[in-house]
Design a protein around this motif. Structure first.
Motif, PDB file in Angstrom:
ATOM      1  N   TRP A 149       0.838  -1.203   0.000  1.00  0.00           N
ATOM      2  CA  TRP A 149       0.000   0.000   0.000  1.00  0.00           C
ATOM      3  C   TRP A 149       0.876   1.258   0.000  1.00  0.00           C
ATOM      4  CZ3 TRP A 149      -1.033  -4.281   3.182  1.00  0.00           C
ATOM      5  CH2 TRP A 149      -2.152  -5.028   2.787  1.00  0.00           C
ATOM      6  N   HIS A 164      -6.800   1.346   3.181  1.00  0.00           N
ATOM      7  CA  HIS A 164      -7.866   0.376   2.974  1.00  0.00           C
ATOM      8  C   HIS A 164      -8.860   0.503   4.137  1.00  0.00           C
ATOM      9  CE1 HIS A 164      -4.986  -2.762   5.085  1.00  0.00           C
ATOM     10  NE2 HIS A 164      -5.041  -1.621   5.715  1.00  0.00           N
ATOM     11  N   SER A 166      -9.657  -1.900   6.078  1.00  0.00           N
ATOM     12  CA  SER A 166      -9.373  -2.929   7.088  1.00  0.00           C
ATOM     13  C   SER A 166      -9.124  -2.410   8.514  1.00  0.00           C
ATOM     14  CB  SER A 166      -8.213  -3.802   6.624  1.00  0.00           C
ATOM     15  OG  SER A 166      -8.551  -4.457   5.420  1.00  0.00           O
ATOM     16  N   ARG A 191      -4.540   6.069  -1.756  1.00  0.00           N
ATOM     17  CA  ARG A 191      -3.221   5.480  -2.009  1.00  0.00           C
ATOM     18  C   ARG A 191      -2.427   6.363  -2.950  1.00  0.00           C
ATOM     19  NH1 ARG A 191      -4.607  -1.016  -2.715  1.00  0.00           N
ATOM     20  NH2 ARG A 191      -5.863  -1.100  -0.809  1.00  0.00           N
ATOM     21  N   GLU A 193      -0.808   6.186  -5.542  1.00  0.00           N
ATOM     22  CA  GLU A 193      -0.520   5.359  -6.709  1.00  0.00           C
ATOM     23  C   GLU A 193      -0.480   6.203  -7.966  1.00  0.00           C
ATOM     24  OE1 GLU A 193      -3.471   2.321  -6.918  1.00  0.00           O
ATOM     25  OE2 GLU A 193      -2.462   1.089  -5.428  1.00  0.00           O
ATOM     26  N   SER A 199      -6.837   2.535 -11.600  1.00  0.00           N
ATOM     27  CA  SER A 199      -6.488   2.958 -10.242  1.00  0.00           C
ATOM     28  C   SER A 199      -6.589   4.465 -10.054  1.00  0.00           C
ATOM     29  CB  SER A 199      -5.055   2.533  -9.918  1.00  0.00           C
ATOM     30  OG  SER A 199      -4.965   1.135  -9.968  1.00  0.00           O
ATOM     31  N   GLU A 200      -7.254   4.830  -8.966  1.00  0.00           N
ATOM     32  CA  GLU A 200      -7.315   6.227  -8.555  1.00  0.00           C
ATOM     33  C   GLU A 200      -6.543   6.372  -7.251  1.00  0.00           C
ATOM     34  OE1 GLU A 200      -8.065   9.230  -8.907  1.00  0.00           O
ATOM     35  OE2 GLU A 200      -9.574   9.481 -10.496  1.00  0.00           O
ATOM     36  N   PHE A 203     -10.513   6.205  -3.605  1.00  0.00           N
ATOM     37  CA  PHE A 203     -11.505   5.248  -4.108  1.00  0.00           C
ATOM     38  C   PHE A 203     -12.268   4.633  -2.931  1.00  0.00           C
ATOM     39  CE2 PHE A 203      -9.024   1.598  -2.708  1.00  0.00           C
ATOM     40  CZ  PHE A 203      -7.742   2.134  -2.658  1.00  0.00           C
ATOM     41  N   GLN A 205     -13.898   1.444  -0.801  1.00  0.00           N
ATOM     42  CA  GLN A 205     -13.839   0.014  -0.523  1.00  0.00           C
ATOM     43  C   GLN A 205     -15.041  -0.350   0.339  1.00  0.00           C
ATOM     44  OE1 GLN A 205     -10.197  -1.308   1.356  1.00  0.00           O
ATOM     45  NE2 GLN A 205      -9.169  -1.573  -0.619  1.00  0.00           N
ATOM     46  N   GLU A 207     -15.606  -3.194   3.237  1.00  0.00           N
ATOM     47  CA  GLU A 207     -14.996  -4.239   4.059  1.00  0.00           C
ATOM     48  C   GLU A 207     -16.119  -5.038   4.708  1.00  0.00           C
ATOM     49  OE1 GLU A 207     -11.606  -3.873   4.400  1.00  0.00           O
ATOM     50  OE2 GLU A 207     -11.125  -5.405   5.900  1.00  0.00           O
ATOM     51  N   PHE A 247      -3.183  -9.838   7.329  1.00  0.00           N
ATOM     52  CA  PHE A 247      -4.210  -9.852   8.389  1.00  0.00           C
ATOM     53  C   PHE A 247      -5.196 -10.998   8.250  1.00  0.00           C
ATOM     54  CE2 PHE A 247      -6.228  -7.525   4.983  1.00  0.00           C
ATOM     55  CZ  PHE A 247      -5.236  -6.649   4.541  1.00  0.00           C
ATOM     56  N   GLY A 304     -12.573  -7.663   1.524  1.00  0.00           N
ATOM     57  CA  GLY A 304     -12.520  -6.259   1.122  1.00  0.00           C
ATOM     58  C   GLY A 304     -12.632  -6.170  -0.385  1.00  0.00           C
ATOM     59  N   GLY A 306     -13.620  -3.545  -4.059  1.00  0.00           N
ATOM     60  CA  GLY A 306     -13.650  -2.208  -4.650  1.00  0.00           C
ATOM     61  C   GLY A 306     -14.942  -2.001  -5.421  1.00  0.00           C
ATOM     62  N   ARG A 309     -14.810  -0.612  -9.063  1.00  0.00           N
ATOM     63  CA  ARG A 309     -14.422  -1.561 -10.107  1.00  0.00           C
ATOM     64  C   ARG A 309     -15.563  -2.512 -10.431  1.00  0.00           C
ATOM     65  NH1 ARG A 309      -8.260  -3.087  -8.664  1.00  0.00           N
ATOM     66  NH2 ARG A 309      -7.332  -1.055  -9.103  1.00  0.00           N
ATOM     67  N   ILE A 320     -11.635   4.298 -14.592  1.00  0.00           N
ATOM     68  CA  ILE A 320     -12.101   4.632 -13.242  1.00  0.00           C
ATOM     69  C   ILE A 320     -12.069   6.137 -12.993  1.00  0.00           C
ATOM     70  CG2 ILE A 320      -9.864   4.493 -12.044  1.00  0.00           C
ATOM     71  CD1 ILE A 320     -11.383   2.937  -9.807  1.00  0.00           C
TER      72      ILE A 320
HETATM   73  C1  FA5 Z   1      -6.975  -4.670   0.419  1.00  0.00           C
HETATM   74  O1  FA5 Z   1      -7.014  -3.446   0.455  1.00  0.00           O
HETATM   75  C2  FA5 Z   1      -7.350  -5.524   1.580  1.00  0.00           C
HETATM   76  N1  FA5 Z   1      -7.535  -4.682   2.748  1.00  0.00           N
HETATM   77  C3  FA5 Z   1      -8.592  -6.328   1.263  1.00  0.00           C
HETATM   78  C4  FA5 Z   1      -8.888  -7.373   2.296  1.00  0.00           C
HETATM   79  C5  FA5 Z   1      -9.766  -7.103   3.335  1.00  0.00           C
HETATM   80  C6  FA5 Z   1      -8.311  -8.648   2.251  1.00  0.00           C
HETATM   81  C7  FA5 Z   1     -10.049  -8.042   4.301  1.00  0.00           C
HETATM   82  C8  FA5 Z   1      -8.559  -9.605   3.197  1.00  0.00           C
HETATM   83  C9  FA5 Z   1      -9.430  -9.298   4.220  1.00  0.00           C
HETATM   84  P1  FA5 Z   1      -6.401  -4.676  -2.124  1.00  0.00           P
HETATM   85  O2  FA5 Z   1      -5.225  -3.807  -2.055  1.00  0.00           O
HETATM   86  O3  FA5 Z   1      -6.351  -5.802  -3.113  1.00  0.00           O
HETATM   87  O4  FA5 Z   1      -6.711  -5.342  -0.725  1.00  0.00           O
HETATM   88  O5  FA5 Z   1      -7.695  -3.781  -2.467  1.00  0.00           O
HETATM   89  C10 FA5 Z   1      -8.995  -4.319  -2.438  1.00  0.00           C
HETATM   90  C11 FA5 Z   1      -9.825  -3.761  -3.598  1.00  0.00           C
HETATM   91  O6  FA5 Z   1      -9.821  -2.343  -3.572  1.00  0.00           O
HETATM   92  C12 FA5 Z   1      -9.259  -4.099  -4.967  1.00  0.00           C
HETATM   93  O7  FA5 Z   1      -9.714  -5.364  -5.402  1.00  0.00           O
HETATM   94  C13 FA5 Z   1      -9.827  -3.012  -5.823  1.00  0.00           C
HETATM   95  O8  FA5 Z   1     -11.137  -3.320  -6.218  1.00  0.00           O
HETATM   96  C14 FA5 Z   1      -9.882  -1.831  -4.889  1.00  0.00           C
HETATM   97  N2  FA5 Z   1      -8.734  -0.951  -5.129  1.00  0.00           N
HETATM   98  C15 FA5 Z   1      -7.470  -1.079  -4.689  1.00  0.00           C
HETATM   99  N3  FA5 Z   1      -6.695  -0.071  -5.116  1.00  0.00           N
HETATM  100  C16 FA5 Z   1      -7.484   0.716  -5.861  1.00  0.00           C
HETATM  101  C17 FA5 Z   1      -7.269   1.938  -6.590  1.00  0.00           C
HETATM  102  N4  FA5 Z   1      -6.081   2.540  -6.603  1.00  0.00           N
HETATM  103  N5  FA5 Z   1      -8.307   2.466  -7.250  1.00  0.00           N
HETATM  104  C18 FA5 Z   1      -9.515   1.866  -7.219  1.00  0.00           C
HETATM  105  N6  FA5 Z   1      -9.784   0.735  -6.562  1.00  0.00           N
HETATM  106  C19 FA5 Z   1      -8.787   0.152  -5.883  1.00  0.00           C
END
Ligand code: FA5
Length: 334
Positions: A149, A164, A166, A191, A193, A199-200, A203, A205, A207, A247, A304, A306, A309, A320
């Motif tokens: 992250w 996130h 979480s 993030r 990024e 990716s933004e 964004f 999420q 959970e 986690f 978790g 998005g 998406r 996005i």
């Molecule tokens: C996580 O952030 C974990 N906290 C998810 C998780 C929760 C796992 C609980 C296990 C238990 P990740 O980095 O893959 O995981 O992000 C999860 C979702 O957030 C991605 O699948 C995507 O849909 C969305 N996401 C991540 N980064 C971006 C971004 N830069 N722009 C838009 N959507 C995003």
């Protein structure tokens, strides 16, 4: 006097001349008043005849005046109706109506689906401490997984924008204080990024967290499958792949199959037919402990996803960045 007055009245064609006529004959200083005021200076025997005649004329003129006035009003109305005719068949001017932003729409839909499965909605903060975003989620300082992250730190040491949702898991557990949990946590994440069509830097999420005695991996699979089929359709197949998050243990990623008759299928799924929708797993014992739960007594699962998406998948949106550009041509389509 009467004949002259009636003739002049007949010549009045509009309201202004009519009013002038009224002043001239029937007004306070008009000719009728004037004639009546002469009554006093007449010889006694002429008074009754003169007075009666004057009053008769006054009443006759009054009646004639009202008729003329009514006629003029009617003409005016008729003119208005014919000359400024309204075309009632023209379409009305539409009032512009606002609508919910696409991100709000998908968030509400996801929350409604989980609410139907008995989940509660829990709000948690966007500005977090390093402890909640990382340490309590089994990522001590210098843990290599922190690199997953790209974090926005603030100028205050230890304070950051959550990467996130979480960290909300810890907040829910501490608020629930040992009781069983079935909660959904929607919210904004940040993030650092490179911005791209996928990716933004900002964004949403969503959970999910379930904690209790005897919560199993099968419960996770069942919950996710039920959710995916409600959102994407009852035909959808769910595929689970092993993955890694600090986690959760074990950790998985969840894919759904994409309809074979969708012309966008190959592009969306990079030719595989499967599309990732979330990360998930069984809550790590250290995370349960950080939340105040005893991992020997309870277990839990978390996921978790998005929502933006997911919305993009549903509507074949290929960028996005459209979400936060506020371009009405995009927003009005939903
Ligand atoms: C996580 O952030 C974990 N906290 C998810 C998780 C929760 C796992 C609980 C296990 C238990 P990740 O980095 O893959 O995981 O992000 C999860 C979702 O957030 C991605 O699948 C995507 O849909 C969305 N996401 C991540 N980064 C971006 C971004 N830069 N722009 C838009 N959507 C995003």
């Amino acid at each position: 006097l009467e004949a002259q007055a009636l003739q002049e009245l007949a010549e009045c064609a509009e309201e202004t001349t009519l009013r002038t006529w009224h002043t001239r004959y029937l007004g306070d200083k008009g000719r009728i008043k004037n004639a009546l005021s002469r009554l006093g200076s007449l010889p006694r025997d002429q008074k009754p005849v003169y007075g009666a005649e004057a009053n008769r004329i006054k009443e006759a003129l009054q009646v004639a005046y009202e008729q003329a006035a009514a006629q003029i009003r009617e003409h005016a109305l008729e003119r208005e109706l014919t000359q400024q005719a309204l075309d009632i068949t023209l379409p009305g001017r539409l009032r512009r109506r606002g609508r919910l932003h696409p991100a709000t729409q998908i968030l509400r839909r996801i929350c409604a689906i989980f609410a139907g499965m008995g989940f509660q909605i829990f709000r948690s903060r966007e500005v977090e401490t390093e402890a909640f975003n990382f340490d309590y989620l089994n990522m001590p300082p210098h843990h290599p997984a922190r690199d997953m992250w790209d974090t926005f730190f603030t100028t205050i040491p230890g304070v950051l924008l959550r990467t996130h949702t979480s960290p909300g898991q810890i907040h829910v557990m501490r608020a629930a204080a040992g009781r069983p949990i079935r909660a959904i946590l929607p919210g904004m994440c940040y993030r650092n990024e490179a911005i791209s069509p996928r990716s933004e830097i900002q964004f949403f999420q969503v959970e999910g967290l379930v904690v209790g005695e005897g919560v199993t991996f099968a419960d996770l699979k069942g919950t996710i499958t039920a959710f995916a089929r409600q959102l994407f359709g009852p035909q959808r197949q769910v595929r689970i792949r092993g993955s890694y998050f600090p986690f959760t243990e074990p950790s998985i990623e969840v894919d759904i199959d994409w309809p074979a008759d969708d012309p966008n299928r190959d592009r969306l799924t990079k030719g595989t037919g499967w599309l990732e929708i979330m990360g998930a797993g069984m809550v790590h014992p250290r995370v349960l402990e950080a939340g105040g739960y005893d991992p020997r007594r309870v277990t839990g699962f978390a996921f978790g996803m998005g929502p933006q998406r997911m919305f993009m998948l549903q509507h074949a949106i290929d960028d996005i960045r459209l979400f936060w550009q506020n371009d009405l041509r995009f927003l009005q389509q939903f």
